[in-house]
Design an enzyme around this catalytic site. Structure first.
Site, mmCIF file in Angstrom:
data_model
loop_
_atom_site.group_PDB
_atom_site.id
_atom_site.type_symbol
_atom_site.label_atom_id
_atom_site.label_comp_id
_atom_site.label_asym_id
_atom_site.label_seq_id
_atom_site.Cartn_x
_atom_site.Cartn_y
_atom_site.Cartn_z
ATOM 1 N N LYS A 1 -0.294 -0.897 -6.968
ATOM 2 C CA LYS A 1 -0.184 -1.306 -5.562
ATOM 3 C C LYS A 1 -1.369 -0.787 -4.751
ATOM 4 C CE LYS A 1 4.854 -1.474 -5.802
ATOM 5 N NZ LYS A 1 4.890 -2.861 -6.140
ATOM 6 N N CYS A 2 -2.545 -0.926 -5.294
ATOM 7 C CA CYS A 2 -3.766 -0.393 -4.709
ATOM 8 C C CYS A 2 -4.725 -1.542 -4.402
ATOM 9 C CB CYS A 2 -4.401 0.573 -5.721
ATOM 10 S SG CYS A 2 -6.019 1.227 -5.278
ATOM 11 N N GLY A 3 -5.553 -1.365 -3.408
ATOM 12 C CA GLY A 3 -6.561 -2.375 -3.114
ATOM 13 C C GLY A 3 -7.528 -2.590 -4.264
#
Length: 165
Positions: free
Chosen positions: A39-41
């Site tokens: 769930k990271c850019g």
């Protein structure tokens, strides 16, 4: 080079199913160790990591992912959820290990050793964010690439190709 390849390749850690192994037990060629998060850019780097695995895997490269939830809780899922996400969303074929801590007093022993490696600017120390990369060559060199350096960046590809030459 911070540690000999034999030292790094013999540090124990857990696989996604809880078994103990080492980098030496996972691969015998060049290894790209990456702390990953769903769930990271920077999560789209999974696609580039998988492409590297497909391009260089038969030549001796193994990507090894270590899920980490230390950066703003960006890897909150269970191991089953993480493995399903990696497979379904990104088609990941490289091994994903058990969740680890990469910084602090409870950091995984492998990451404690890897953090002694300097990056191209000469800086060592804590992992900055998800998707920090460490290339361990068969000859024992360790190359460190910060999170925003993409897996397909020319300097990463050049280091992989040199390690496999």
């Amino acid at each position: 080079m911070s540690e000999s390849t034999e030292d790094l390749r013999s540090i124990p850690f857990r696989t996604a199913d809880g078994a103990e192994t080492t980098l030496g037990g996972v691969a015998d060629g060049a290894i790209l160790v990456v702390n990953v998060a769903s769930k990271c850019g920077l999560t789209p780097q999974y696609e580039q990591l998988e492409q590297l695995q497909r391009t260089y895997g038969e030549k001796g490269l193994t990507i090894v992912g270590f899920p980490c939830n230390q950066f703003m809780g960006q890897e909150p899922g269970s191991m089953d959820e993480i493995l399903e996400y990696c497979s379904v969303t990104w088609g990941v074929s490289f091994p994903i290990m058990d969740k680890v801590r990469v910084n602090g007093s409870h950091a995984a022993p492998l990451y404690k050793a890897l953090k002694k490696t300097k990056n191209v600017e000469g800086a060592k120390g804590p992992i900055q964010w998800n998707f920090e990369k460490f290339l361990i060559t068969p000859s024992g060199e360790v190359h460190r690439f910060r999170p925003k350096t993409t897996p397909d960046a020319p300097e990463v590809v050049a280091a992989i190709e040199a390690a496999l030459a």
